[in-house]
Structure formats: C-alpha cells, structure tokens
Design an enzyme around this catalytic site. Structure first.
Site, PDB file in Angstrom:
ATOM      1  N   SER A 116       0.845  -1.193   0.000  1.00  0.00           N
ATOM      2  CA  SER A 116       0.000   0.000   0.000  1.00  0.00           C
ATOM      3  C   SER A 116       0.880   1.242   0.000  1.00  0.00           C
ATOM      4  O   SER A 116       2.071   1.161   0.331  1.00  0.00           O
ATOM      5  CB  SER A 116      -0.870  -0.010   1.267  1.00  0.00           C
ATOM      6  OG  SER A 116      -1.526   1.230   1.447  1.00  0.00           O
TER       7      SER A 116
ATOM      8  N   TYR B 125      -3.787  -0.801   9.973  1.00  0.00           N
ATOM      9  CA  TYR B 125      -3.580  -1.015   8.534  1.00  0.00           C
ATOM     10  C   TYR B 125      -2.182  -0.561   8.137  1.00  0.00           C
ATOM     11  O   TYR B 125      -1.448  -1.286   7.432  1.00  0.00           O
ATOM     12  CB  TYR B 125      -4.655  -0.247   7.751  1.00  0.00           C
ATOM     13  CG  TYR B 125      -4.627  -0.482   6.261  1.00  0.00           C
ATOM     14  CD1 TYR B 125      -5.253  -1.580   5.696  1.00  0.00           C
ATOM     15  CD2 TYR B 125      -3.980   0.414   5.407  1.00  0.00           C
ATOM     16  CE1 TYR B 125      -5.236  -1.803   4.328  1.00  0.00           C
ATOM     17  CE2 TYR B 125      -3.955   0.205   4.045  1.00  0.00           C
ATOM     18  CZ  TYR B 125      -4.593  -0.903   3.500  1.00  0.00           C
ATOM     19  OH  TYR B 125      -4.570  -1.116   2.140  1.00  0.00           O
TER      20      TYR B 125
HETATM   21  N1  NAP Z   1      -8.335  -0.037  -2.731  1.00  0.00           N
HETATM   22  C1  NAP Z   1      -7.225   0.600  -2.442  1.00  0.00           C
HETATM   23  O1  NAP Z   1      -7.147   1.822  -2.605  1.00  0.00           O
HETATM   24  C2  NAP Z   1      -6.031  -0.149  -1.960  1.00  0.00           C
HETATM   25  C3  NAP Z   1      -4.838   0.562  -1.850  1.00  0.00           C
HETATM   26  C4  NAP Z   1      -3.707  -0.101  -1.400  1.00  0.00           C
HETATM   27  C5  NAP Z   1      -3.766  -1.426  -1.078  1.00  0.00           C
HETATM   28  N2  NAP Z   1      -4.933  -2.110  -1.181  1.00  0.00           N
HETATM   29  C6  NAP Z   1      -4.922  -3.530  -0.834  1.00  0.00           C
HETATM   30  O2  NAP Z   1      -5.391  -4.281  -1.912  1.00  0.00           O
HETATM   31  C7  NAP Z   1      -5.889  -5.533  -1.429  1.00  0.00           C
HETATM   32  C8  NAP Z   1      -7.272  -5.776  -2.015  1.00  0.00           C
HETATM   33  O3  NAP Z   1      -8.158  -4.773  -1.513  1.00  0.00           O
HETATM   34  P1  NAP Z   1      -9.316  -4.147  -2.400  1.00  0.00           P
HETATM   35  O4  NAP Z   1      -9.036  -2.708  -2.522  1.00  0.00           O
HETATM   36  O5  NAP Z   1      -9.541  -4.955  -3.619  1.00  0.00           O
HETATM   37  O6  NAP Z   1     -10.511  -4.268  -1.356  1.00  0.00           O
HETATM   38  P2  NAP Z   1     -11.845  -5.154  -1.321  1.00  0.00           P
HETATM   39  O7  NAP Z   1     -12.638  -4.912  -2.547  1.00  0.00           O
HETATM   40  O8  NAP Z   1     -12.406  -4.836   0.016  1.00  0.00           O
HETATM   41  O9  NAP Z   1     -11.322  -6.653  -1.379  1.00  0.00           O
HETATM   42  C9  NAP Z   1     -10.718  -7.255  -0.282  1.00  0.00           C
HETATM   43  C10 NAP Z   1     -10.581  -8.734  -0.554  1.00  0.00           C
HETATM   44  O10 NAP Z   1      -9.947  -9.337   0.606  1.00  0.00           O
HETATM   45  C11 NAP Z   1     -10.787 -10.362   1.078  1.00  0.00           C
HETATM   46  N3  NAP Z   1     -10.802 -10.502   2.529  1.00  0.00           N
HETATM   47  C12 NAP Z   1     -11.031  -9.536   3.456  1.00  0.00           C
HETATM   48  N4  NAP Z   1     -11.088 -10.083   4.676  1.00  0.00           N
HETATM   49  C13 NAP Z   1     -10.875 -11.425   4.516  1.00  0.00           C
HETATM   50  C14 NAP Z   1     -10.846 -12.519   5.394  1.00  0.00           C
HETATM   51  N5  NAP Z   1     -11.042 -12.380   6.708  1.00  0.00           N
HETATM   52  N6  NAP Z   1     -10.612 -13.754   4.880  1.00  0.00           N
HETATM   53  C15 NAP Z   1     -10.448 -13.929   3.535  1.00  0.00           C
HETATM   54  N7  NAP Z   1     -10.487 -12.923   2.656  1.00  0.00           N
HETATM   55  C16 NAP Z   1     -10.704 -11.677   3.134  1.00  0.00           C
HETATM   56  C17 NAP Z   1     -12.186  -9.989   0.639  1.00  0.00           C
HETATM   57  O11 NAP Z   1     -12.988 -11.145   0.637  1.00  0.00           O
HETATM   58  P3  NAP Z   1     -14.608 -11.038   0.780  1.00  0.00           P
HETATM   59  O12 NAP Z   1     -15.067 -10.520  -0.541  1.00  0.00           O
HETATM   60  O13 NAP Z   1     -15.044 -12.421   1.065  1.00  0.00           O
HETATM   61  O14 NAP Z   1     -14.895 -10.076   1.880  1.00  0.00           O
HETATM   62  C18 NAP Z   1     -11.936  -9.394  -0.733  1.00  0.00           C
HETATM   63  O15 NAP Z   1     -11.893 -10.372  -1.736  1.00  0.00           O
HETATM   64  C19 NAP Z   1      -5.876  -5.427   0.090  1.00  0.00           C
HETATM   65  O16 NAP Z   1      -4.709  -6.053   0.604  1.00  0.00           O
HETATM   66  C20 NAP Z   1      -5.801  -3.925   0.319  1.00  0.00           C
HETATM   67  O17 NAP Z   1      -5.231  -3.600   1.566  1.00  0.00           O
HETATM   68  C21 NAP Z   1      -6.073  -1.498  -1.614  1.00  0.00           C
END
Ligand code: NAP
Length: 253
Positions: free
Chosen positions: A145, A158
C-alpha cells in the site's frame, strides 16, 4: 518475442481474496495471460470471479476456503495446498481496513487487521514459498500500500500491517532469491474498491485525494493488473525485493 516475456502460460497462480476488487481483477488478468488459477477466499461465493476467469480464456479454477482472520486455519489450508499442487505464483491480496483514530482503536480491531493483512500473509507465504524454494522457482507478489511508505489518517493497524508486509517482502527476497524465488510487492494508490468506499463517500476527502494524484483520477482495479502480470512473469526475472507503486504518481508528489 517480447510478448512471451509477459506470458503466464503453463503457470499456476494462487490468488488470495479474489472475490472482488483488486484480487478479482488480477485473477482475470492472470487468466488472460494464460495462468491456471487457484483462489483462496473466506467463502465460496466466487461466481463473478470464476465467470471473469472463463471470459478471459481461463479454465476451471480451484477454490480453497479459509478465513484470513484465522491465520492457523490459513496456514493449514496453504500447507495442504503446497503439498498437493505446484504453485508457481502466489499473490497475497486478501486484506482489510478498519478506520478509527488510534486512541479509539480497540485491541480486537488492531488484532483483526494484523491477522488478516500480515499474519495470514505469512501463513500462506511460508509453506507456499518453502515449496517454491524446494523446486528452485517461483514468484510471490504481495499487495502492499501507499501506507507501506506513509502514515495514513486514522488507520494505525492497517499502516502497521502494510509497513510490515513491505519489510517481509524484502526479507524473503534476500533469503529466497538465491533459490530462484522472487518476492516483490505492489503498492496500489487510491483504487476505487470497497476498501475505499468511505473515503469516496466523504466529498472533502475524495476531492483532497483526487487533487493530489498527478494522474487526476482514482485508480481502478484493472490499473493494478499490468504490474501484477509483470512481477509474476519472466519479464521481471531480475526484479526482486521491490515494492512497485501503482499510484498515478501519488508518491512522486
Ligand atoms: N483499494 C485501495 O485503494 C487499496 C490501496 C492499497 C492497497 N490495497 C490492498 O489491496 C488488497 C485488495 O483490496 P481491495 O481494494 O480490492 O478491497 P476489497 O474490494 O475490500 O477486497 C478485499 C478482498 O480481501 C478479502 N478478505 C477480506 N477479509 C478477509 C478474510 N477475513 N478472509 C479472507 N479474505 C478476506 C475480501 O474477501 P470477501 O469478498 O469475502 O470479503 C476481498 O476479496 C488489500 O490487501 C488492500 O489492503 C487497496
């Protein structure tokens, strides 16, 4: 051919948290690049991702259920998988966020975020990476991130977890590089997913964030796919221990 450098044909990729958002986009992108997919998720409701994999020319993906809030269960599932399947590429994507000022963050919230983002990343990477080391080949791509570099606002657990996964990336790159296993990370910028719904719903924060991004827009999950394919592919054969920002220029500001 240059295109062959980016091919994932004949490779098997394990993508965690691929039900939605960035993980779903990477799974579809990997299918388009020729990879076979294994998805690790907390429940089996992965129809949209499985359909996207098929639409992108992929075959039947394997689904493994594990709740990342329970690192011991994740380690058991990953260890079993590492024994039974050859995993060439691991994408540590599953992640969560809890927004609250530090003084109001409960220990339970702290623990949950550290378990999902850090301890379960470790729980998957150790057994899957060990099997890669034994075979002498593999690529790990962890989703870090901007908060692997910056403090963020009211997301202390986080930020701590994402600094830690960047450090773990470098530690494992040092240790596993000589065995032919590359370990890198992607630091996405502000991407339009459920992770950032609260920020985008706050007009002040949304505008402040957008104004700071040199690209002039929020990222989409698809913006992360090229970097994820690159880091997993032969094109990145000499890239190891790197945290690649995909942020529309945010960190350059
Ligand atoms: N969006 C941003 O701006 C951003 C920026 C930097 C980094 N990231 C990182 O990118 C990654 C993906 O995030 P995203 O933005 O795509 O968010 P998201 O749409 O909220 O997706 C998160 C994913 O992680 C899974 N997850 C969460 N809790 C879990 C658990 N207890 N057990 C198994 N799976 C779990 C979710 O599964 P469910 O669908 O079953 O809940 C979902 O598939 C994360 O590591 C996040 O920190 C995101």
């Amino acid at each position: 051919m240059t295109a062959d450098l980016f091919s994932l044909q004949g490779r098997t990729a394990l993508v965690t948290g691929a039900r939605r958002g960035i993980g779903a986009a990477i799974a579809a992108g990997y299918a388009a690049a020729g990879a076979e997919l294994i998805l690790m998720a907390r429940d089996a409701a992965l129809d949209d991702t499985l359909e996207a994999i098929k639409q992108n020319g992929g075959g039947e993906a394997t689904v493994v259920i594990a709740d990342f809030a329970d690192p011991a269960a994740v380690e058991a599932a990953a260890s079993e998988l590492a024994k039974t399947r050859r995993i060439d590429i691991l994408v540590n994507n599953a992640g969560t966020i809890r927004r609250a000022p530090a003084a109001e963050t409960t220990t339970a919230d702290w623990q949950h975020v550290i378990d999902v983002n850090l301890n379960s990343t470790w729980a998957v990477t150790r057994p899957v990476g060990a099997a890669m080391v034994e075979r002498g080949a593999g690529a790990v791509v962890t989703i870090a991130s901007l908060l692997s570099f910056q403090g963020g606002i009211t997301v202390p657990a986080y930020t701590a977890s994402k600094h830690a996964v960047a450090g773990l990336t470098r530690a494992l790159a040092n240790e596993w590089g000589p065995a032919g296993v590359r370990v890198n990370a992607i630091a996405p910028g502000y991407i339009s997913t459920d992770n950032t719904t609260d920020l985008r719903a706050d007009p002040g924060r949304e505008a402040a964030i957008r104004d700071r991004i040199p690209a002039g827009r929020w990222g989409q999950p698809e913006d992360v796919v090229g970097a994820a394919v690159f880091l997993a592919s032969a094109a990145a054969g000499y890239v190891n221990g790197h945290v690649l920002a995909v942020d529309g220029g945010w960190l350059a500001r």
